[in-house]
Design a protein around this motif. Structure first.
Motif, mmCIF file in Angstrom:
data_model
loop_
_atom_site.group_PDB
_atom_site.id
_atom_site.type_symbol
_atom_site.label_atom_id
_atom_site.label_comp_id
_atom_site.label_asym_id
_atom_site.label_seq_id
_atom_site.Cartn_x
_atom_site.Cartn_y
_atom_site.Cartn_z
ATOM 1 N N VAL A 279 0.842 -1.191 0.000
ATOM 2 C CA VAL A 279 0.000 0.000 0.000
ATOM 3 C C VAL A 279 0.875 1.238 0.000
ATOM 4 C CG1 VAL A 279 -1.885 -1.167 1.198
ATOM 5 C CG2 VAL A 279 -0.104 -0.010 2.536
ATOM 6 N N GLY A 280 0.278 2.364 -0.292
ATOM 7 C CA GLY A 280 1.009 3.616 -0.274
ATOM 8 C C GLY A 280 1.511 3.999 -1.652
ATOM 9 N N VAL A 281 2.440 4.950 -1.662
ATOM 10 C CA VAL A 281 2.978 5.479 -2.918
ATOM 11 C C VAL A 281 4.373 4.916 -3.142
ATOM 12 C CG1 VAL A 281 1.624 7.590 -2.727
ATOM 13 C CG2 VAL A 281 3.942 7.519 -1.765
ATOM 14 N N ASP A 282 4.854 5.100 -4.347
ATOM 15 C CA ASP A 282 6.195 4.618 -4.695
ATOM 16 C C ASP A 282 6.805 5.585 -5.710
ATOM 17 O OD1 ASP A 282 8.484 3.142 -4.777
ATOM 18 O OD2 ASP A 282 7.575 1.321 -5.592
ATOM 19 N N ASP A 298 21.465 2.568 -12.313
ATOM 20 C CA ASP A 298 20.763 2.184 -11.094
ATOM 21 C C ASP A 298 19.269 2.374 -11.301
ATOM 22 O OD1 ASP A 298 23.211 1.736 -10.016
ATOM 23 O OD2 ASP A 298 23.202 3.484 -8.682
ATOM 24 N N VAL A 299 18.489 1.374 -10.933
ATOM 25 C CA VAL A 299 17.024 1.464 -10.939
ATOM 26 C C VAL A 299 16.573 1.283 -9.494
ATOM 27 C CG1 VAL A 299 14.879 0.482 -11.794
ATOM 28 C CG2 VAL A 299 16.878 0.560 -13.293
ATOM 29 N N ARG A 300 15.969 2.351 -8.921
ATOM 30 C CA ARG A 300 15.573 2.332 -7.511
ATOM 31 C C ARG A 300 14.057 2.421 -7.368
ATOM 32 N NH1 ARG A 300 20.209 5.842 -7.589
ATOM 33 N NH2 ARG A 300 18.816 7.619 -7.997
ATOM 34 N N ASN A 301 13.544 1.747 -6.353
ATOM 35 C CA ASN A 301 12.167 1.989 -5.940
ATOM 36 C C ASN A 301 12.151 2.130 -4.425
ATOM 37 O OD1 ASN A 301 12.447 -0.888 -5.403
ATOM 38 N ND2 ASN A 301 10.244 -0.861 -5.059
ATOM 39 N N ARG A 302 11.205 2.908 -3.929
ATOM 40 C CA ARG A 302 11.211 3.316 -2.527
ATOM 41 C C ARG A 302 10.172 2.584 -1.682
ATOM 42 N NH1 ARG A 302 15.894 6.223 -1.579
ATOM 43 N NH2 ARG A 302 16.330 7.518 -3.415
ATOM 44 N N TRP A 343 18.694 3.242 1.925
ATOM 45 C CA TRP A 343 18.164 3.866 3.147
ATOM 46 C C TRP A 343 17.228 5.004 2.788
ATOM 47 C CZ3 TRP A 343 18.001 8.546 5.622
ATOM 48 C CH2 TRP A 343 17.698 8.510 6.987
ATOM 49 N N PRO A 344 16.149 5.243 3.485
ATOM 50 C CA PRO A 344 15.685 4.487 4.666
ATOM 51 C C PRO A 344 14.855 3.265 4.285
ATOM 52 C CG PRO A 344 14.265 6.373 4.315
ATOM 53 C CD PRO A 344 15.344 6.466 3.267
ATOM 54 N N GLN A 345 14.372 3.220 3.033
ATOM 55 C CA GLN A 345 13.581 2.076 2.579
ATOM 56 C C GLN A 345 13.668 1.985 1.072
ATOM 57 O OE1 GLN A 345 9.464 2.040 3.778
ATOM 58 N NE2 GLN A 345 8.978 0.208 2.573
ATOM 59 N N GLY A 346 13.670 0.777 0.576
ATOM 60 C CA GLY A 346 13.667 0.574 -0.870
ATOM 61 C C GLY A 346 14.765 -0.366 -1.322
#
Length: 370
Positions: A279-282, A298-302, A343-346
């Motif tokens: 749930v939530g946004v990304d 680099d391919v990042r998701n949060r 950090w902090p998430q992803g």
């Protein structure tokens, strides 16, 4: 002008040069042997004798090569081939002795019979040795040609196999994305017709890119990002305000070669393990830069996480596994794919490819860099 030796051709000048070297070597050898006995002739005589002997074999060498091709001796040893070569060696050697004797009668006071007897006594053994030496040279050249042909054929088959494997890997990247997109379009047709139409147009452009046959399996990063933007546009329409995207591109990497459609399965994997499950946004971020001789993407998701010990692409979805296989086929151990927590998430998927600019006529829209 060329001299044909079996399946090989050699220039006449080079051919005569090789035999002239043999003439000089044996003329010097005869002179040194006579020097030990204390009785020598003029240098011209030694050259003349050597020229008659070895230029005769130079004229007969193409015949020897043809006979070697016609009656080869190779495993398993056959009596017919060996017998034919024994007869041929005796006949060709005798022919060389007859030619030598005939030419010598022009320069010597004795007659043909005496010259033939002299040549038989002095040069028969060397003539037989010369025939078999030429036979061995022909077989060695033949084996080398066959080995080269096998290597070229093996290389061609390996290349075709690699291309087939790459094509299979590329086709495995599409089904889940296509199913999800068509399902989203079907849903939007009743809720937001304009968004559904936009998704359908983007999907059409993207599928055309999937079906396009890129030469060498590589395109520029510039074109790859244009194709990725089509995919991200579809996903932004699908997830609306829950998904945002950011592209950070170093300008000196835009013309770098990358495997075609390499980023789509990585981004798809980030979405499927992020906003699709949580749930939530990304936010999906794509960044490219140069580090020495490597192109780093680099391919990042949060909005996702990694299981403990999952530091590589294997075991983290078919998209990343196939991406790893594609890179291995194209670049070997030079290319790398790694997954890491941020950090902090992803999670970030890091690609390392050889930095190499590709020359292609690209009429795709410019990609903004940040």
């Amino acid at each position: 002008m060329m001299v044909r030796l079996g399946n090989t051709q050699i220039g006449l000048t080079r051919y005569l040069g090789l035999w002239s070297t043999v003439v000089v070597v044996f003329a010097v050898q005869e002179f040194m042997r006579d020097t030990l006995t204390g009785h020598t002739w003029s240098a011209f005589d030694y050259l003349r004798w050597s020229m008659i002997q070895w230029y005769t074999w130079a004229a007969l060498a193409p015949l020897v090569f043809r006979l070697a091709v016609r009656f080869p001796i190779q495993p398993p040893l056959r009596v017919s081939g060996l017998g034919a070569q024994l007869v041929a060696s005796a006949n060709v050697t005798f022919l060389a002795l007859v030619i030598g004797a005939l030419v010598s009668t022009v320069f010597e006071p004795s007659g043909f019979v005496e010259q033939l007897r002299f040549f038989v006594n002095q040069h028969a053994a060397m003539g037989l040795f010369t025939y078999w030496a030429l036979f061995a040279i022909q077989r060695a050249m033949q084996f080398h040609e066959e080995k080269t042909h096998r290597e070229v054929e093996a290389s061609r088959l390996a290349s075709e196999l690699a291309q087939s494997r790459l094509q299979v890997l590329k086709t495995q990247l599409q089904p889940h994305f296509l199913f999800n997109t068509l399902h989203a379009i079907a849903t939007l047709l009743h809720e937001d017709t304009l968004s559904a139409e936009d998704m359908l147009l983007r999907l059409s452009d993207l599928l055309r890119a999937f079906l396009e046959d890129y030469d060498g399996e590589e395109i520029s990063l510039r074109r790859e990002l244009v194709l990725l933007d089509l995919y991200l546009g579809i996903q932004r329409t699908r997830f609306k305000d829950r998904l945002t995207t950011q592209i950070y591109v170093s300008p000196d990497t835009l013309d770098c070669a990358v495997p075609s459609l390499i980023l789509q399965p990585i981004v798809e994997n980030a979405i499927s393990h992020g906003i699709s499950e949580r749930v939530g946004v990304d936010c999906i971020e794509v960044e490219s830069r140069r580090e020495g001789d490597s192109l780093c993407i680099d391919v990042r998701n949060r909005n996702s996480t990694l299981e403990d010990g999952a530091a590589s692409a294997s075991g983290h979805g078919i998209g990343l596994s196939n991406t790893e296989l594609r890179l291995r086929e194209l670049y070997g151990s030079v290319a790398q794919v790694r997954l890491e927590m941020i950090w902090p998430q992803g999670v970030v998927c890091r690609l390392r490819l050889p930095f190499r600019e590709i020359g292609e006529v690209d009429d795709a829209p410019e990609v903004a860099s940040a």
